[in-house]
Design a protein around this motif. Structure first.
Motif, PDB file in Angstrom:
ATOM      1  N   ARG A 149       0.861  -1.112   0.054  1.00  0.00           N
ATOM      2  CA  ARG A 149      -0.020   0.014   0.177  1.00  0.00           C
ATOM      3  C   ARG A 149       0.934   1.169  -0.324  1.00  0.00           C
ATOM      4  N   GLY A 150       0.772   2.164  -1.111  1.00  0.00           N
ATOM      5  CA  GLY A 150       1.610   3.087  -1.032  1.00  0.00           C
ATOM      6  C   GLY A 150       3.168   2.694  -1.253  1.00  0.00           C
ATOM      7  N   ALA A 151       3.876   3.243  -0.431  1.00  0.00           N
ATOM      8  CA  ALA A 151       5.337   3.088  -0.288  1.00  0.00           C
ATOM      9  C   ALA A 151       5.848   1.932   0.730  1.00  0.00           C
ATOM     10  N   GLU A 152       4.643   1.220   1.257  1.00  0.00           N
ATOM     11  CA  GLU A 152       4.972   0.295   1.856  1.00  0.00           C
ATOM     12  C   GLU A 152       4.799  -1.362   1.438  1.00  0.00           C
ATOM     13  N   GLU A 153       5.691  -2.114   1.578  1.00  0.00           N
ATOM     14  CA  GLU A 153       5.434  -3.646   1.261  1.00  0.00           C
ATOM     15  C   GLU A 153       6.150  -4.580   2.375  1.00  0.00           C
ATOM     16  N   TRP A 154       5.204  -5.596   2.707  1.00  0.00           N
ATOM     17  CA  TRP A 154       5.297  -6.694   3.506  1.00  0.00           C
ATOM     18  C   TRP A 154       5.472  -7.868   2.920  1.00  0.00           C
ATOM     19  N   TRP A 155       6.616  -8.585   2.943  1.00  0.00           N
ATOM     20  CA  TRP A 155       6.665  -9.859   2.236  1.00  0.00           C
ATOM     21  C   TRP A 155       7.100 -10.787   2.952  1.00  0.00           C
ATOM     22  N   GLU A 156       6.347 -11.968   3.141  1.00  0.00           N
ATOM     23  CA  GLU A 156       6.535 -13.126   3.897  1.00  0.00           C
ATOM     24  C   GLU A 156       6.854 -14.530   3.193  1.00  0.00           C
ATOM     25  N   HIS A 157       7.694 -15.263   3.629  1.00  0.00           N
ATOM     26  CA  HIS A 157       8.143 -16.340   2.724  1.00  0.00           C
ATOM     27  C   HIS A 157       8.816 -17.256   3.962  1.00  0.00           C
ATOM     28  N   GLN A 158       8.093 -18.728   3.923  1.00  0.00           N
ATOM     29  CA  GLN A 158       8.577 -19.537   4.695  1.00  0.00           C
ATOM     30  C   GLN A 158       9.088 -19.434   6.166  1.00  0.00           C
ATOM     31  N   GLY A 159       8.227 -18.244   6.797  1.00  0.00           N
ATOM     32  CA  GLY A 159       8.670 -18.040   8.075  1.00  0.00           C
ATOM     33  C   GLY A 159       9.290 -16.964   8.416  1.00  0.00           C
ATOM     34  N   GLU A 160       9.734 -16.375   7.152  1.00  0.00           N
ATOM     35  CA  GLU A 160      10.630 -14.953   7.339  1.00  0.00           C
ATOM     36  C   GLU A 160       9.840 -13.805   6.695  1.00  0.00           C
ATOM     37  N   ALA A 161       9.760 -12.729   7.095  1.00  0.00           N
ATOM     38  CA  ALA A 161       9.164 -11.410   6.771  1.00  0.00           C
ATOM     39  C   ALA A 161      10.074 -10.335   7.035  1.00  0.00           C
ATOM     40  N   THR A 162       9.676  -9.675   5.780  1.00  0.00           N
ATOM     41  CA  THR A 162      10.510  -8.069   5.536  1.00  0.00           C
ATOM     42  C   THR A 162       9.433  -7.006   5.447  1.00  0.00           C
ATOM     43  N   LEU A 163       9.489  -6.023   6.047  1.00  0.00           N
ATOM     44  CA  LEU A 163       8.787  -4.518   5.951  1.00  0.00           C
ATOM     45  C   LEU A 163       9.788  -3.576   5.239  1.00  0.00           C
ATOM     46  N   ARG A 164       9.346  -3.146   4.152  1.00  0.00           N
ATOM     47  CA  ARG A 164       9.946  -2.252   3.415  1.00  0.00           C
ATOM     48  C   ARG A 164       9.202  -0.753   3.265  1.00  0.00           C
ATOM     49  N   ARG A 165       9.832   0.363   3.257  1.00  0.00           N
ATOM     50  CA  ARG A 165       9.130   1.619   3.140  1.00  0.00           C
ATOM     51  C   ARG A 165       9.975   2.352   2.155  1.00  0.00           C
ATOM     52  N   ASN A 166       9.557   2.931   1.002  1.00  0.00           N
ATOM     53  CA  ASN A 166      10.273   3.569   0.063  1.00  0.00           C
ATOM     54  C   ASN A 166      11.416   2.826  -0.630  1.00  0.00           C
ATOM     55  N   GLY A 167      11.182   1.303  -0.606  1.00  0.00           N
ATOM     56  CA  GLY A 167      12.057   0.429  -1.161  1.00  0.00           C
ATOM     57  C   GLY A 167      13.338  -0.074  -0.084  1.00  0.00           C
ATOM     58  N   THR A 168      13.237   0.829   1.384  1.00  0.00           N
ATOM     59  CA  THR A 168      14.228   0.564   2.354  1.00  0.00           C
ATOM     60  C   THR A 168      13.762  -0.412   3.320  1.00  0.00           C
ATOM     61  N   VAL A 169      14.637  -1.583   3.554  1.00  0.00           N
ATOM     62  CA  VAL A 169      14.113  -2.349   4.624  1.00  0.00           C
ATOM     63  C   VAL A 169      14.058  -1.609   6.080  1.00  0.00           C
ATOM     64  N   VAL A 170      12.980  -1.885   6.704  1.00  0.00           N
ATOM     65  CA  VAL A 170      12.957  -1.269   7.958  1.00  0.00           C
ATOM     66  C   VAL A 170      12.617  -2.281   9.037  1.00  0.00           C
ATOM     67  N   PHE A 171      12.338  -3.354   8.579  1.00  0.00           N
ATOM     68  CA  PHE A 171      12.212  -4.609   9.586  1.00  0.00           C
ATOM     69  C   PHE A 171      12.431  -6.053   9.013  1.00  0.00           C
ATOM     70  N   SER A 172      13.100  -6.840   9.188  1.00  0.00           N
ATOM     71  CA  SER A 172      13.399  -8.040   8.715  1.00  0.00           C
ATOM     72  C   SER A 172      13.401  -9.070   9.917  1.00  0.00           C
ATOM     73  N   GLY A 173      12.527 -10.174  10.178  1.00  0.00           N
ATOM     74  CA  GLY A 173      12.584 -10.840  11.142  1.00  0.00           C
ATOM     75  C   GLY A 173      11.668 -12.356  10.857  1.00  0.00           C
ATOM     76  N   LYS A 174      11.868 -13.326  11.977  1.00  0.00           N
ATOM     77  CA  LYS A 174      11.326 -14.548  11.609  1.00  0.00           C
ATOM     78  C   LYS A 174      10.124 -14.903  12.543  1.00  0.00           C
ATOM     79  N   LEU A 175       9.153 -15.841  11.980  1.00  0.00           N
ATOM     80  CA  LEU A 175       8.079 -16.042  12.642  1.00  0.00           C
ATOM     81  C   LEU A 175       8.555 -16.680  14.074  1.00  0.00           C
ATOM     82  N   SER A 176       7.819 -16.163  15.294  1.00  0.00           N
ATOM     83  CA  SER A 176       8.151 -16.748  16.579  1.00  0.00           C
ATOM     84  C   SER A 176       7.242 -17.976  16.822  1.00  0.00           C
ATOM     85  N   ARG A 177       7.777 -18.871  17.150  1.00  0.00           N
ATOM     86  CA  ARG A 177       7.084 -20.140  17.562  1.00  0.00           C
ATOM     87  C   ARG A 177       6.917 -20.456  18.947  1.00  0.00           C
TER      88      ARG A 177
END
Length: 108
Positions: A80-108
């Motif tokens: 949505r707009g400049a934000e992107e959330w991408w999740e794949h195989q228990g790992e996720a990345t949040l980008r704003r304006n193409g810059t990674v602002v968060f990268s993490g793993k699914l907590s179990r």
């Protein structure tokens, strides 16, 4: 003529109000899956995946943002707009304006 305009206005007002009340609300969409993703530094983001093809992210500071599902070659991708959330195989990345602002793993 005045009577016609009054009747037309009342008709438009009635149908306009009815149309607005039937619009889907993001808060009324059911949660079909959720998870908390944690970065290496301990920061966390909660992701609530909804049945209207959106995800609501709750950031560590309590701020929320809702993104719409987008085409992805692999995994689940929401934008949505400049934000992107991408999740794949228990790992996720949040980008704003193409810059990674968060990268993490699914907590179990």
């Amino acid at each position: 003529m005045t009577r016609f305009r009054t009747a037309l206005f009342a008709l438009l007002l009635t149908f306009g109000a009815a149309g607005c009340s039937s619009l889907p609300s993001q808060t009324s969409a059911a949660i079909v899956g959720s998870g908390t993703f944690v970065s290496e530094t301990g920061e966390s983001i909660r992701a609530d995946y909804r049945d209207n093809e959106t995800v609501t992210l709750t950031l560590a500071n309590g701020q929320t943002t809702t993104l719409d599902q987008a085409v992805s070659g692999s995994g689940a991708r929401y934008v949505r707009g400049a934000e992107e959330w991408w999740e794949h195989q228990g790992e996720a990345t949040l980008r704003r304006n193409g810059t990674v602002v968060f990268s993490g793993k699914l907590s179990r």
